[in-house]
Design a protein around this motif. Structure first.
Motif, PDB file in Angstrom:
ATOM      1  N   ARG A 197      -4.993   4.835  -1.715  1.00  0.00           N
ATOM      2  CA  ARG A 197      -3.782   4.101  -1.438  1.00  0.00           C
ATOM      3  C   ARG A 197      -2.992   3.685  -2.558  1.00  0.00           C
ATOM      4  NH1 ARG A 197      -5.446   5.578   2.962  1.00  0.00           N
ATOM      5  NH2 ARG A 197      -6.453   4.346   4.611  1.00  0.00           N
ATOM      6  N   CYS A 225     -10.830  -4.308   3.244  1.00  0.00           N
ATOM      7  CA  CYS A 225     -10.362  -3.372   4.281  1.00  0.00           C
ATOM      8  C   CYS A 225      -9.291  -3.420   4.832  1.00  0.00           C
ATOM      9  CB  CYS A 225     -11.656  -3.283   5.221  1.00  0.00           C
ATOM     10  SG  CYS A 225     -13.067  -2.456   4.589  1.00  0.00           S
ATOM     11  N   ASP A 276     -10.049   6.631   7.293  1.00  0.00           N
ATOM     12  CA  ASP A 276      -9.095   6.045   8.159  1.00  0.00           C
ATOM     13  C   ASP A 276      -9.919   6.401   9.560  1.00  0.00           C
ATOM     14  OD1 ASP A 276      -6.775   7.908   6.170  1.00  0.00           O
ATOM     15  OD2 ASP A 276      -6.881   5.751   6.469  1.00  0.00           O
ATOM     16  N   ALA A 310     -10.908   4.544  -2.216  1.00  0.00           N
ATOM     17  CA  ALA A 310      -9.799   3.929  -1.367  1.00  0.00           C
ATOM     18  C   ALA A 310      -8.657   3.555  -2.158  1.00  0.00           C
ATOM     19  CB  ALA A 310     -10.511   2.702  -0.670  1.00  0.00           C
ATOM     20  N   THR A 364     -10.535  12.755   1.428  1.00  0.00           N
ATOM     21  CA  THR A 364     -11.376  11.537   1.554  1.00  0.00           C
ATOM     22  C   THR A 364     -12.524  12.050   2.647  1.00  0.00           C
ATOM     23  OG1 THR A 364     -10.048  10.709   3.492  1.00  0.00           O
ATOM     24  CG2 THR A 364      -9.611  10.019   1.227  1.00  0.00           C
ATOM     25  N   ARG A 390       1.285   5.025   0.514  1.00  0.00           N
ATOM     26  CA  ARG A 390       0.768   6.081   1.207  1.00  0.00           C
ATOM     27  C   ARG A 390       1.002   7.418   0.541  1.00  0.00           C
ATOM     28  NH1 ARG A 390      -2.435   3.085   3.776  1.00  0.00           N
ATOM     29  NH2 ARG A 390      -1.338   1.907   5.479  1.00  0.00           N
ATOM     30  N   VAL A 402       0.587  -1.253  -0.027  1.00  0.00           N
ATOM     31  CA  VAL A 402       0.097   0.008  -0.094  1.00  0.00           C
ATOM     32  C   VAL A 402       0.875   1.082  -0.028  1.00  0.00           C
ATOM     33  CG1 VAL A 402      -1.818   1.103   1.293  1.00  0.00           C
ATOM     34  CG2 VAL A 402      -1.783  -1.349   1.271  1.00  0.00           C
ATOM     35  N   LEU A 410      -6.433  -2.846   2.019  1.00  0.00           N
ATOM     36  CA  LEU A 410      -6.238  -1.222   1.779  1.00  0.00           C
ATOM     37  C   LEU A 410      -6.111  -0.468   3.119  1.00  0.00           C
ATOM     38  CD1 LEU A 410      -8.930  -0.989  -1.113  1.00  0.00           C
ATOM     39  CD2 LEU A 410      -6.472  -1.171  -1.330  1.00  0.00           C
ATOM     40  N   ASP A 411      -6.056  -1.098   4.313  1.00  0.00           N
ATOM     41  CA  ASP A 411      -6.137  -0.345   5.428  1.00  0.00           C
ATOM     42  C   ASP A 411      -7.156   0.923   5.687  1.00  0.00           C
ATOM     43  OD1 ASP A 411      -5.117   0.217   8.140  1.00  0.00           O
ATOM     44  OD2 ASP A 411      -3.650   1.463   7.370  1.00  0.00           O
ATOM     45  N   ILE A 412      -8.443   0.393   5.519  1.00  0.00           N
ATOM     46  CA  ILE A 412      -9.471   1.541   5.521  1.00  0.00           C
ATOM     47  C   ILE A 412     -10.449   0.954   6.270  1.00  0.00           C
ATOM     48  CG2 ILE A 412      -9.190   2.384   3.063  1.00  0.00           C
ATOM     49  CD1 ILE A 412     -11.644   0.262   2.146  1.00  0.00           C
TER      50      ILE A 412
END
Length: 154
Positions: free
Chosen positions: A49, A86, A104, A45, A30, A19, A17, A89-91
């Motif tokens: 990402r 999730c 976030d 997302a 966002t 940043r 991912v 994608l770290d969401i």
């Protein structure tokens, strides 16, 4: 392919991912964008990402690339796949599925300081979260946030 077993993707094959910084993506905001459906939120997302090739995400999730195309078109998405997306994608699951909070949102709750009077609840939850799978943790967190939303004064 056995979809019920936990997936083990070699580290070399995992999606990295990216940043975004203000230099790479200066205009992505966002928090304020109106997201009318889950497909729009998934597209945002992936863009936020740095996922430019959806086949890499498909490989990590062990789904066909056409599944991601369908999800981006706001077609059916299972809870298991939503949790996996999730996580990859770290969401926030709450944000992806329901449009509540921000992308976030899950990170905001991690950074809050906890008083000693709240620690009696926090310690057992931390212990429980270490015993449960990441997917079960995400589902439990989504349930708790949903309950909090239902019982909070309007």
């Amino acid at each position: 392919m056995d979809l019920s077993a936990p997936w083990h993707v070699p580290v070399s094959c995992r999606l990295s991912v990216v940043r975004p910084t203000t230099d790479t993506l200066p205009s992505i905001k966002t928090e304020r964008l109106p997201m009318s459906n889950r497909g729009d939120r998934l597209r945002l997302a992936m863009e936020a990402r740095g996922v430019r090739k959806q086949h890499a995400l498909a490989f990590q999730l062990q789904v066909h690339e056409s599944a991601i195309t369908r999800w981006k078109a706001n077609r059916s998405l299972s809870l298991d796949n939503a949790v996996a997306v999730c996580s990859a994608l770290d969401i926030s699951l709450d944000w992806l599925l329901l449009g509540r909070g921000t992308m976030d949102f899950h990170k905001v709750s991690e950074t809050k300081t906890v008083g000693s009077e709240e620690n009696y609840l926090l310690a057992p939850f931390k212990q429980l979260s270490q015993l449960l799978s990441q997917q079960t943790n995400a589902c439990l967190q989504a349930l708790i946030f949903s309950l909090l939303t239902d019982v909070s004064p309007k």
